[in-house]
Scaffold this motif. Structure first.
Motif, PDB file in Angstrom:
ATOM      1  N   THR A 175       0.933  -1.164   0.052  1.00 52.55           N
ATOM      2  CA  THR A 175      -0.120  -0.024   0.129  1.00 52.55           C
ATOM      3  C   THR A 175       0.886   1.153  -0.035  1.00 52.55           C
ATOM      4  OG1 THR A 175      -1.682   1.380   1.225  1.00 52.55           O
ATOM      5  CG2 THR A 175      -0.187  -0.106   2.463  1.00 52.55           C
ATOM      6  N   ASP A 176       0.349   2.331  -0.675  1.00 49.37           N
ATOM      7  CA  ASP A 176       1.140   3.390  -0.695  1.00 49.37           C
ATOM      8  C   ASP A 176       0.762   4.482   0.454  1.00 49.37           C
ATOM      9  OD1 ASP A 176       2.555   2.810  -3.091  1.00 49.37           O
ATOM     10  OD2 ASP A 176       0.859   3.738  -4.250  1.00 49.37           O
ATOM     11  N   HIS A 177      -0.493   4.068   0.969  1.00 47.61           N
ATOM     12  CA  HIS A 177      -0.988   5.045   2.048  1.00 47.61           C
ATOM     13  C   HIS A 177      -1.042   4.657   3.557  1.00 47.61           C
ATOM     14  CE1 HIS A 177      -2.643   7.240  -1.254  1.00 47.61           C
ATOM     15  NE2 HIS A 177      -3.198   6.083  -1.850  1.00 47.61           N
ATOM     16  N   GLY A 178      -0.035   3.428   3.751  1.00 45.94           N
ATOM     17  CA  GLY A 178      -0.165   2.960   5.084  1.00 45.94           C
ATOM     18  C   GLY A 178      -1.375   2.153   5.599  1.00 45.94           C
ATOM     19  N   LEU A 179      -1.363   1.713   6.706  1.00 46.87           N
ATOM     20  CA  LEU A 179      -2.680   0.932   7.372  1.00 46.87           C
ATOM     21  C   LEU A 179      -2.610   1.485   8.527  1.00 46.87           C
ATOM     22  CD1 LEU A 179      -2.296  -2.500   5.724  1.00 46.87           C
ATOM     23  CD2 LEU A 179      -3.838  -0.822   4.846  1.00 46.87           C
ATOM     24  N   GLU A 226       8.968  -1.309  14.922  1.00 46.01           N
ATOM     25  CA  GLU A 226       9.418   0.013  14.874  1.00 46.01           C
ATOM     26  C   GLU A 226      10.984   0.013  15.531  1.00 46.01           C
ATOM     27  OE1 GLU A 226       6.282   3.411  15.405  1.00 46.01           O
ATOM     28  OE2 GLU A 226       6.001   1.783  16.613  1.00 46.01           O
ATOM     29  N   GLN A 227      10.957  -0.849  16.561  1.00 51.42           N
ATOM     30  CA  GLN A 227      12.420  -0.781  17.265  1.00 51.42           C
ATOM     31  C   GLN A 227      13.557  -1.196  16.263  1.00 51.42           C
ATOM     32  OE1 GLN A 227      11.977  -3.420  20.527  1.00 51.42           O
ATOM     33  NE2 GLN A 227      10.963  -2.037  21.797  1.00 51.42           N
ATOM     34  N   ALA A 233       0.494   3.072   9.850  1.00 48.16           N
ATOM     35  CA  ALA A 233       1.685   2.325   9.853  1.00 48.16           C
ATOM     36  C   ALA A 233       2.284   2.385   8.424  1.00 48.16           C
ATOM     37  CB  ALA A 233       1.593   0.904  10.518  1.00 48.16           C
ATOM     38  N   ARG A 234       3.692   2.513   7.980  1.00 46.73           N
ATOM     39  CA  ARG A 234       4.092   2.563   6.675  1.00 46.73           C
ATOM     40  C   ARG A 234       5.549   1.611   6.931  1.00 46.73           C
ATOM     41  NH1 ARG A 234       1.824   6.592   3.773  1.00 46.73           N
ATOM     42  NH2 ARG A 234       0.841   7.985   5.074  1.00 46.73           N
ATOM     43  N   ARG A 236       5.303   4.984  12.124  1.00 46.30           N
ATOM     44  CA  ARG A 236       3.759   5.347  12.150  1.00 46.30           C
ATOM     45  C   ARG A 236       3.765   6.906  11.952  1.00 46.30           C
ATOM     46  NH1 ARG A 236       1.122   1.864  16.983  1.00 46.30           N
ATOM     47  NH2 ARG A 236       3.310   1.454  17.545  1.00 46.30           N
ATOM     48  N   ASP A 237       2.933   7.499  11.057  1.00 44.41           N
ATOM     49  CA  ASP A 237       2.832   8.846  10.755  1.00 44.41           C
ATOM     50  C   ASP A 237       2.220   9.425  11.894  1.00 44.41           C
ATOM     51  OD1 ASP A 237       0.097   8.514   9.953  1.00 44.41           O
ATOM     52  OD2 ASP A 237       0.626   8.395   7.866  1.00 44.41           O
TER      53      ASP A 237
END
Length: 213
Positions: A22-26, A50-51, A63-64, A57-58
């Motif tokens: 996805t280009d827009h994250g989830l 993330e670690q 999440a991306r 996350r924006d």
């Protein structure tokens, strides 16, 4: 899942694949629905990823894929190149032209492996690291043809003089290789590509794809 596999690792990898598509994250809720697990599990997966900078996350909480995947990606080219070299050597020697493996890098085509023939008096100099737009040259056009075909075999692509005056190219896309988008081709100093070259390039692309599966 079998007894020998890790359910948590499997879910984490599925998260990365979903985000990569996805280009827009989830959102956490969207990931929860797609994975079939509760939101608490998703929060833990995202926190772990993330670690390691594999997920970010924006401000909106979506999440991306994180920049950490680039460090992993840098190790992909050598592995792909090594797998492709036998088929490229055979292709170069058979055709008497410079053979190459090209992968997509953003909006460009990037040559990651090149083999020059050993027996010809002259051939086109082509080096790993050479870049060009996807819509110019046989290598990029073959990749775009595969995209347009949506999984169908588009055969091979021929071009002349698009990247170098007097040079012709033939290329066929890699098909059925998860996570790898590219093509195998040859470039030669000729006004046109001999008839047998196109099918031979298709065979080489299949050989490389088989080696990568």
């Amino acid at each position: 899942m079998t007894a020998e596999t890790s359910q948590t690792l499997d879910r984490g990898l599925r998260v990365l694949k979903l985000l990569a598509d996805t280009d827009h994250g989830l959102t956490v809720t969207e990931l929860s629905h797609k994975l079939g697990v509760n939101r608490t599990v998703v929060y833990r997966l995202l926190a772990t990823l993330e670690q390691h900078a594999l997920v970010r996350r924006d401000l909106g909480g979506r999440a991306r894929v994180g920049l950490g995947v680039l460090q992993l990606g840098r190790q992909v080219h050598p592995l792909v190149r090594e797998a492709a070299l036998p088929a490229l050597r055979s292709l170069a020697e058979d055709i008497g032209a410079t053979a190459h493996l090209t992968l997509v890098d953003g909006a460009e085509a990037l040559a990651v492996a090149v083999v020059e023939p050993s027996w010809t008096d002259y051939h086109v100099a082509y080096r790993p690291g050479f870049r060009h737009p996807l819509d110019r040259g046989a290598a990029g056009r073959a990749i775009l043809a595969a995209r347009a075909g949506r999984g169908e075999d588009p055969g091979y692509t021929l071009t002349h003089g698009e990247l170098e005056a007097g040079a012709s190219g033939a290329a066929a896309p890699l098909l059925g290789v998860t996570g790898v988008e590219g093509s195998v081709g040859v470039v030669m100093l000729a006004e046109s590509v001999p008839e047998r070259v196109g099918p031979r390039v298709v065979d080489a692309a299949r050989e490389v794809a088989d080696a990568l599966r």
